[in-house]
Write a protein that holds these residues in place. Structure first.
Motif, mmCIF file in Angstrom:
data_model
loop_
_atom_site.group_PDB
_atom_site.id
_atom_site.type_symbol
_atom_site.label_atom_id
_atom_site.label_comp_id
_atom_site.label_asym_id
_atom_site.label_seq_id
_atom_site.Cartn_x
_atom_site.Cartn_y
_atom_site.Cartn_z
ATOM 1 N N UNK A 34 0.840 -1.186 0.000
ATOM 2 C CA UNK A 34 0.000 0.000 0.000
ATOM 3 C C UNK A 34 0.883 1.247 0.000
ATOM 4 N N UNK A 35 0.342 2.364 -0.450
ATOM 5 C CA UNK A 35 1.083 3.624 -0.406
ATOM 6 C C UNK A 35 1.262 4.059 1.046
ATOM 7 N N UNK A 36 2.287 4.857 1.304
ATOM 8 C CA UNK A 36 2.569 5.359 2.645
ATOM 9 C C UNK A 36 2.396 6.871 2.695
ATOM 10 N N UNK A 37 2.003 7.358 3.873
ATOM 11 C CA UNK A 37 1.875 8.795 4.101
ATOM 12 C C UNK A 37 2.115 9.042 5.588
ATOM 13 N N UNK A 38 1.909 10.281 6.024
ATOM 14 C CA UNK A 38 2.011 10.609 7.450
ATOM 15 C C UNK A 38 0.624 10.993 7.959
ATOM 16 N N UNK A 39 0.354 10.796 9.228
ATOM 17 C CA UNK A 39 -1.019 10.984 9.739
ATOM 18 C C UNK A 39 -1.624 12.346 9.426
ATOM 19 N N UNK A 40 -0.928 13.418 9.728
ATOM 20 C CA UNK A 40 -1.519 14.755 9.567
ATOM 21 C C UNK A 40 -1.882 15.046 8.111
ATOM 22 N N UNK A 41 -1.091 14.527 7.168
ATOM 23 C CA UNK A 41 -1.380 14.752 5.745
ATOM 24 C C UNK A 41 -2.690 14.099 5.330
ATOM 25 N N UNK A 42 -3.110 13.072 6.070
ATOM 26 C CA UNK A 42 -4.360 12.372 5.767
ATOM 27 C C UNK A 42 -5.447 12.682 6.791
ATOM 28 N N UNK A 43 -5.249 13.753 7.550
ATOM 29 C CA UNK A 43 -6.287 14.206 8.470
ATOM 30 C C UNK A 43 -6.398 13.396 9.753
ATOM 31 N N UNK A 44 -5.278 12.860 10.217
ATOM 32 C CA UNK A 44 -5.283 12.080 11.464
ATOM 33 C C UNK A 44 -4.222 12.642 12.406
ATOM 34 N N UNK A 45 -4.564 12.723 13.668
ATOM 35 C CA UNK A 45 -3.650 13.252 14.665
ATOM 36 C C UNK A 45 -2.636 12.190 15.102
ATOM 37 N N UNK A 46 -1.349 12.507 14.967
ATOM 38 C CA UNK A 46 -0.313 11.590 15.458
ATOM 39 C C UNK A 46 -0.443 11.380 16.960
ATOM 40 N N UNK A 47 -0.875 12.429 17.664
ATOM 41 C CA UNK A 47 -1.031 12.304 19.115
ATOM 42 C C UNK A 47 -2.078 11.257 19.464
ATOM 43 N N UNK A 48 -3.129 11.177 18.669
ATOM 44 C CA UNK A 48 -4.159 10.164 18.913
ATOM 45 C C UNK A 48 -3.599 8.759 18.786
ATOM 46 N N UNK A 49 -2.706 8.558 17.821
ATOM 47 C CA UNK A 49 -2.095 7.235 17.644
ATOM 48 C C UNK A 49 -1.139 6.943 18.795
ATOM 49 N N UNK A 50 -0.372 7.953 19.231
ATOM 50 C CA UNK A 50 0.504 7.775 20.387
ATOM 51 C C UNK A 50 -0.297 7.445 21.639
ATOM 52 N N UNK A 52 -3.126 5.878 21.676
ATOM 53 C CA UNK A 52 -3.524 4.482 21.504
ATOM 54 C C UNK A 52 -2.402 3.544 21.940
ATOM 55 N N UNK A 53 -1.175 3.823 21.506
ATOM 56 C CA UNK A 53 -0.037 2.978 21.867
ATOM 57 C C UNK A 53 0.225 3.017 23.374
ATOM 58 N N UNK A 344 -9.413 5.996 21.289
ATOM 59 C CA UNK A 344 -8.180 6.710 20.937
ATOM 60 C C UNK A 344 -8.054 7.042 19.452
ATOM 61 N N UNK A 345 -8.358 6.073 18.582
ATOM 62 C CA UNK A 345 -8.102 6.268 17.152
ATOM 63 C C UNK A 345 -9.248 6.961 16.429
ATOM 64 N N UNK A 346 -10.477 6.585 16.764
ATOM 65 C CA UNK A 346 -11.610 7.209 16.078
ATOM 66 C C UNK A 346 -11.619 8.726 16.245
ATOM 67 N N UNK A 347 -11.436 9.269 17.463
ATOM 68 C CA UNK A 347 -11.439 10.738 17.606
ATOM 69 C C UNK A 347 -10.248 11.414 16.926
ATOM 70 N N UNK A 348 -9.206 10.636 16.625
ATOM 71 C CA UNK A 348 -8.032 11.225 15.974
ATOM 72 C C UNK A 348 -8.264 11.487 14.493
#
Length: 519
Positions: A34-50, A52-53, A344-348
């Motif tokens: 699959x293609x790769x990107x970074x969270x913010x570029x696709x409208x997702x908060x990196x903090x939300x993923x952190x 979750x972890x 954690x992930x849905x609100x991000x």
């Protein structure tokens, strides 16, 4: 001149044929990521993923891998060492969604319909008396887990002919009226595919699903007659799970080509039957197992749907968020694992791109690259280790069929040789580190008692680690890293005697005990 032209045309035709064949072979052998990107570029908060972890780290869930896809691009992925991207992982009942997909292809090719009667496929396996309920049992009743049996016929797994055993099981209810989770119903779907196509489900899906999605190295358990188990037993990589979810999110389209009809995707993933019609609204609102069942998919809260396998194997598809999340794990509480996704992930996930945050993105990348499961403490170096090397312990008769065991200790290594039922198995354990290996000894498995279990599959990949708990107690940890499960083996030495307890992670309250003595 005409003859030369004909010869030239023939040569060109052969060359084109060879090129085409080479291209087909190349496509079949290519694993397209699959293609790769970074969270913010696709409208997702990196903090939300952190977050979750962080939540996973303090939970009782043992995650092995996780991939988050947004707008068709992987924005976060991680494997908890010793699990790795190139490893397959047992999907358990997440396999069911792939079997349902095979039915979808067969329907689209007009090989069958969901209204076909099940008995029509197996004229040689029918019971002497066919009840009205059995006569009316349809393919769609298998798909929706509404067969009408009062209990799943798991005893059939101990026989040679699972189809015959399933059809001989009394139907207590009218098919299509009552939900009962039933992995054997999915097995019957697999048997139907093999009956109408002449191919096992795995072979039927290869050119239609696996090759177009660039999925390689798949394997799938079979029954004693060589039929894929259907309801369990499929092993694929984490990214393969994400690709499968993305195909469903894209309504059956892949790389611009409709490989599975959109109408089937809609049919397969929408509400078909209520699993708990008497549940209170309060209880229903807290459960992802009370949102409705589809064609071997579950409806989720938040208007999502999922493929779902024991111990926390999930393919979560969120159409409203244009997102897919794939998780491989071992957990005793799958609902609370899903709760972490919703918390954690849905609100991000946001509607628009987010401002670039290089620091946060770097923190997330570093965190994902260094995920690891705790190693057993290295512990002391017991002098008894050198005394044990080369000694053979013969076991008294036991349920595990262990016959004898020997140890060989070297610097930071413990080599164990186990003889069981006439077979020899060798494992290497590291002191405070994982040592990789392979074994033909079947590891813990929810369906391990099924006849023909693991037949035809390659040796299982394992990693081993050891530690001394005191000067007479050795602990061996053996992870089956293409499954969710682990064995913890405690060896207590006293003179010539060995007392050994084996604990499987999928049944932690049950401890198998064997004892032996040196010759």
């Amino acid at each position: 001149m005409k003859k030369q032209f004909r010869n030239f045309r023939f040569v060109v035709f052969v060359l084109l044929l060879l090129l085409s064949s080479a291209q087909i072979t190349t496509n079949a052998q290519t694993s397209t990521p699959l293609l790769r990107s970074v969270p913010e570029a696709e409208g997702v908060s990196s903090q939300g993923i952190l977050t979750f972890l962080d939540s996973v780290a303090v939970s009782r869930h043992e995650l092995h891998s996780f991939i988050f896809v947004r707008h068709g691009k992987v924005i976060a992925e991680g494997w908890w060492n010793p699990y790795q991207p190139e490893l397959k992982h047992t999907l358990y009942s997440c396999s069911k969604s792939f079997t349902s997909t095979a039915i979808g292809f067969a329907v689209s090719e007009k090989r069958l319909t969901v209204n076909d009667r099940v008995i029509s496929f197996f004229p040689n396996d029918l019971p002497d008396t066919i009840s009205p309920f059995l006569a009316n049992l349809k393919v769609k009743d298998l798909l929706t887990m509404s067969v009408g049996q009062s209990a799943e016929p798991t005893k059939v797994l101990l026989t040679d002919n699972w189809v015959k055993g399933f059809l001989a099981t009394r139907l207590a209810y009218e098919p299509g009226t009552k939900f009962l989770y039933n992995s054997m119903a999915t097995y019957m779907l697999s048997a139907i595919i093999q009956k109408v196509t002449g191919e096992k489900v795995i072979d039927y899906l290869t050119p239609r699903l696996f090759q177009p999605l660039g999925i390689q190295g798949v394997d799938w358990e079979v029954d004693p007659r060589g039929i894929n188990t259907g309801g369990w037993g499929l092993r694929v990589k984490t990214e393969d799970m994400a690709k499968f979810g993305q195909l469903y999110l894209q309504k059956g389209k892949w790389n611009g080509r409709q490989i599975l009809p959109e109408a089937w995707i809609t049919e397969a993933t929408t509400f078909k039957i209520d699993q708990a019609p008497d549940a209170t609204p309060d209880k229903r609102n807290q459960s992802d197992w009370m949102q409705g069942y589809c064609y071997q998919f579950w409806r989720c809260r938040n208007n999502a749907f999922r493929g779902d396998g024991a111990y926390g194997q999930f393919i979560i598809v969120m159409p409203e968020k244009d997102a897919v999340i794939a998780i491989q794990a071992e957990t005793a509480n799958m609902q609370t694992e899903l709760n972490l996704v919703w918390k954690c992930l849905l609100p991000a996930i946001k509607d628009e791109k987010l401002p670039k945050n290089s620091t946060l993105a770097a923190n997330l990348k570093q965190r994902l690259a260094t995920l690891t499961l705790p190693l057993p403490a290295k512990g002391m170096n017991a002098p008894i280790g050198s005394q044990l090397s080369g000694k053979v312990f013969a076991f008294t008769p036991n349920d595990l069929h262990f016959e004898s065991l020997s140890f060989n200790f070297t610097t930071d290594r413990c080599r164990v040789t186990l003889n069981t039922a006439g077979n020899k198995h060798t494992f290497t354990f590291g002191a405070g580190q994982w040592i990789a290996g392979e074994t033909t000894l079947a590891g813990p498995n929810l369906l391990g008692a099924a006849k023909a279990h693991n037949v035809g599959l390659p040796p299982e990949k394992v990693v081993g680690c050891y530690s001394w708990k005191d000067d007479r107690t050795l602990e061996l940890v053996l992870r089956y890293i293409e499954s969710p499960h682990t064995e913890r083996i405690t060896c207590r030495f006293s003179g010539k005697k060995l007392e050994m307890d084996i604990q499987f992670s999928n049944t932690p309250k049950t401890i198998q005990h064997v004892s032996g003595e040196t010759k």
